[in-house]
Design an enzyme around this catalytic site. Structure first.
Site, PDB file in Angstrom:
ATOM      1  N   TYR A 252      44.551  33.716  36.800  1.00 18.05           N
ATOM      2  CA  TYR A 252      43.812  32.459  37.559  1.00 18.05           C
ATOM      3  C   TYR A 252      43.124  31.530  36.567  1.00 18.05           C
ATOM      4  O   TYR A 252      43.831  31.412  35.402  1.00 18.05           O
ATOM      5  CB  TYR A 252      42.764  33.078  38.540  1.00 18.05           C
ATOM      6  CG  TYR A 252      43.125  34.330  39.262  1.00 18.05           C
ATOM      7  CD1 TYR A 252      44.513  34.077  40.239  1.00 18.05           C
ATOM      8  CD2 TYR A 252      43.055  35.692  39.241  1.00 18.05           C
ATOM      9  CE1 TYR A 252      44.636  35.047  40.866  1.00 18.05           C
ATOM     10  CE2 TYR A 252      43.226  36.722  39.713  1.00 18.05           C
ATOM     11  CZ  TYR A 252      44.289  36.471  40.647  1.00 18.05           C
ATOM     12  OH  TYR A 252      44.796  37.416  41.233  1.00 18.05           O
TER      13      TYR A 252
ATOM     14  N   TYR B 186      49.222  40.310  54.188  1.00 21.46           N
ATOM     15  CA  TYR B 186      48.548  40.098  52.709  1.00 21.46           C
ATOM     16  C   TYR B 186      47.703  41.105  52.310  1.00 21.46           C
ATOM     17  O   TYR B 186      47.676  41.538  51.232  1.00 21.46           O
ATOM     18  CB  TYR B 186      48.343  38.795  52.959  1.00 21.46           C
ATOM     19  CG  TYR B 186      47.281  38.265  51.631  1.00 21.46           C
ATOM     20  CD1 TYR B 186      47.930  37.739  50.397  1.00 21.46           C
ATOM     21  CD2 TYR B 186      46.010  38.469  51.572  1.00 21.46           C
ATOM     22  CE1 TYR B 186      47.193  37.802  49.367  1.00 21.46           C
ATOM     23  CE2 TYR B 186      45.367  38.332  50.429  1.00 21.46           C
ATOM     24  CZ  TYR B 186      45.981  37.857  49.532  1.00 21.46           C
ATOM     25  OH  TYR B 186      45.105  37.465  48.299  1.00 21.46           O
TER      26      TYR B 186
ATOM     27  N   LYS C  14      50.929  40.788  44.253  1.00 24.63           N
ATOM     28  CA  LYS C  14      51.591  39.753  44.628  1.00 24.63           C
ATOM     29  C   LYS C  14      53.011  39.274  43.738  1.00 24.63           C
ATOM     30  O   LYS C  14      53.677  38.646  43.988  1.00 24.63           O
ATOM     31  CB  LYS C  14      50.473  38.566  44.174  1.00 24.63           C
ATOM     32  CG  LYS C  14      49.501  38.367  45.084  1.00 24.63           C
ATOM     33  CD  LYS C  14      48.336  37.421  44.596  1.00 24.63           C
ATOM     34  CE  LYS C  14      47.122  37.443  45.606  1.00 24.63           C
ATOM     35  NZ  LYS C  14      45.887  36.743  44.980  1.00 24.63           N
TER      36      LYS C  14
ATOM     37  N   SER D  21      45.845  42.161  43.564  1.00 21.05           N
ATOM     38  CA  SER D  21      46.699  40.790  43.210  1.00 21.05           C
ATOM     39  C   SER D  21      47.813  41.235  42.622  1.00 21.05           C
ATOM     40  O   SER D  21      48.696  40.478  42.332  1.00 21.05           O
ATOM     41  CB  SER D  21      45.689  39.845  42.909  1.00 21.05           C
ATOM     42  OG  SER D  21      45.226  39.149  43.718  1.00 21.05           O
TER      43      SER D  21
ATOM     44  N   VAL E  18      41.838  42.638  41.811  1.00 17.59           N
ATOM     45  CA  VAL E  18      40.432  42.954  41.744  1.00 17.59           C
ATOM     46  C   VAL E  18      40.069  44.391  41.737  1.00 17.59           C
ATOM     47  O   VAL E  18      38.792  44.849  41.917  1.00 17.59           O
ATOM     48  CB  VAL E  18      39.511  41.863  42.905  1.00 17.59           C
ATOM     49  CG1 VAL E  18      39.445  40.401  42.469  1.00 17.59           C
ATOM     50  CG2 VAL E  18      40.246  42.168  44.171  1.00 17.59           C
TER      51      VAL E  18
HETATM   52  N1  LIG Z   1      42.336  38.654  42.743  1.00 17.10           N
HETATM   53  C1  LIG Z   1      42.775  39.611  43.738  1.00 17.10           C
HETATM   54  O1  LIG Z   1      42.961  40.752  43.495  1.00 17.10           O
HETATM   55  C2  LIG Z   1      42.356  39.056  44.841  1.00 17.10           C
HETATM   56  C3  LIG Z   1      43.069  39.743  46.171  1.00 17.10           C
HETATM   57  C4  LIG Z   1      42.130  39.909  47.160  1.00 17.10           C
HETATM   58  N2  LIG Z   1      42.871  40.793  48.310  1.00 17.10           N
HETATM   59  C5  LIG Z   1      41.589  38.701  47.730  1.00 17.10           C
HETATM   60  O2  LIG Z   1      42.474  38.105  48.544  1.00 17.10           O
HETATM   61  O3  LIG Z   1      40.765  38.237  47.649  1.00 17.10           O
END
Ligand SMILES: NC(=O)CC[C@H](N)C(=O)O
Length: 311
Positions: free
Chosen positions: A246, A194, A71, A68, A264
Site C-alpha cells: 500500500y 472477500y 489477494k 491481504s 493485517v
Molecule cells: N491489509 C489487509 O490485510 C486488509 C485486509 C482486511 N481483510 C480488510 O479488508 O481490511
C-alpha cells in the site's frame, strides 16, 4: 539455471532469536475483533526454494490469518479463469499511495481501483471470480490446498464472521464500485467471499510453498504444474513490488527490494525470482498495517544474501 544455494540454517535460527528482541513494537490489528486476540509475541519464517525445498525458523508452522496476502491468490485465480484484458479494464496496475481501504481515489477515478491489492481492487477481482465460477469459496480453498499439496488448509470462519460484522468501510467501497457500474454481483455476496478469502488460515511454511510458483516463472515446484505464463508471473511480481504494501510500497521497495505482499494478520510474503519465495510473520503492525518484525526480518535476510532483483 543452477539451483540456489540454501541460506545457512544458523543465520535463520539467529534471525528468529533476534526477532524476539523487537517484540513490543506496534500493535495487532484491532479493527477486526477476532484478530485483536492474537498474541503479538510470535515470529515465524519459511523459505521455499525454486525446487520446493523448505527451510524454516521460529513459529513457521503456526497458522495465522493470511488477510491481504490472499489477494495474490485471488488475482492469480482470476488471471487463470477470465479474459485478462477485461480484468485490466476494471482494475488498474498503478500504486495507490493511499491506505488499503481508502475511498478517496475511487471516487475521483470513476470507480476504477488503482490496483488489485488495495481493497477496492480486490473486491473487483472477487466480483470477477464470482461471475466466472460457481462455488468460489470451495474453489479458492481447493486452489490453496493443491498449491502446497496440503488438505488441511481452510478458512477461519470466526475471523471471516468477525470481519463481516465490522466491515462498513469495505461495504462503502463495494457500494461505490456498484454506483460506478464496476461490480456486477450483490455487494453482500462479494463482501462475504472477500472476508472469507482474507480469513484463509495458513502458516508461513504453507504460504511460502503455496506461492512458490512466483519465484519459478509460474510453475509450481511441488506439482510441476504451470499456473501462470512467465510473463504473467512477472506481472504479479511487478504488482507486488509496486503495490504490495500500500502506501509503504515505495519505502519498502527501496529498503528490501523484493516483490512482497503484506496482510493485517502480520504476514509478509516475498519473492526472489529464480531463487525462492519467503514468508515472514509477526502479528504486531505499524500504522500503515504492515508487520514491523516481519519487514525487519526480510530486510536482514536481503542484507545477508547480498542481492535482490534490484541489485
Ligand atoms: N491489509 C489487509 O490485510 C486488509 C485486509 C482486511 N481483510 C480488510 O479488508 O481490511
Amino acid at each position: 539455471m543452477a539451483l540456489p544455494k540454501p541460506i545457512s540454517d544458523e543465520f535463520l535460527q539467529q534471525l528468529a532469536r533476534d526477532a524476539r528482541t523487537h517484540f513490543g513494537r506496534g500493535r495487532v490489528a484491532r479493527y477486526i475483533p477476532a484478530l485483536a486476540e492474537v498474541r503479538p509475541d510470535q515470529f515465524g519464517l519459511a523459505i521455499c526454494y525454486r525446487d520446493g525445498r523448505l527451510q524454516t525458523a521460529g513459529d513457521a508452522h503456526t497458522g495465522f490469518s493470511s488477510q491481504s496476502i490472499s489477494k495474490v491468490l485471488a488475482l492469480v485465480m482470476a488471471m487463470r479463469s477470465t479474459d485478462v484484458r477485461k480484468l485490466w479494464q476494471r482494475v488498474r496496475q498503478e500504486p495507490s499511495g493511499m491506505a488499503f481501504a481508502s475511498l478517496v481515489q475511487l471516487e475521483s477515478e470513476n470507480g476504477i481501483p488503482r490496483n488489485p491489492f488495495v481493497n477496492a481492487g480486490a473486491l473487483v477481482v472477487v466480483d470477477i471470480l464470482c461471475d466466472a465460477q460457481f462455488l468460489v469459496l470451495h474453489r479458492m480453498r481447493e486452489f490453496a490446498r493443491a498449491l502446497c499439496d496440503d488438505p488441511t488448509i481452510g478458512y477461519d470462519v470466526r475471523v471471516a464472521r468477525s470481519e463481516l460484522d465490522n466491515t462498513a468501510r469495505n461495504a462503502a467501497i463495494g457500494w461505490l464500485l456498484k454506483s460506478f457500474g464496476n461490480l456486477n454481483g450483490r455487494v453482500e455476496r462479494v463482501l462475504e467471499v472477500y472476508c472469507h478469502f482474507c480469513a484463509l488460515h495458513m502458516s508461513c511454511a504453507q504460504l511460502a510453498r503455496c506461492c512458490n510458483f512466483l519465484c519459478n516463472g509460474g510453475v509450481n515446484a511441488t506439482t510441476g504444474e504451470r499456473l501462470l505464463t512467465r510473463e504473467q508471473a512477472r506481472r504479479v511480481n511487478g504488482l507486488m513490488l509496486t503495490c504490495g504494501l500500500y502506501d509503504a510500497s515505495g519505502t519498502y521497495a527501496a529498503q528490501v527490494g523484493l516483490p512482497s505482499k503484506s496482510g493485517v494478520g502480520g504476514g509478509l510474503l516475498a519473492v526472489l525470482p529464480g531463487e525462492f519465495t519467503v514468508c515472514a510473520w509477526s502479528p504486531a503492525l505499524d500504522s500503515l498495517g504492515n508487520s514491523i518484525v516481519a519487514s525487519w526480518a526480510l530486510e536482514r535476510l536481503v542484507e545477508h544474501i547480498g542481492r535482490s532483483p534490484l541489485g
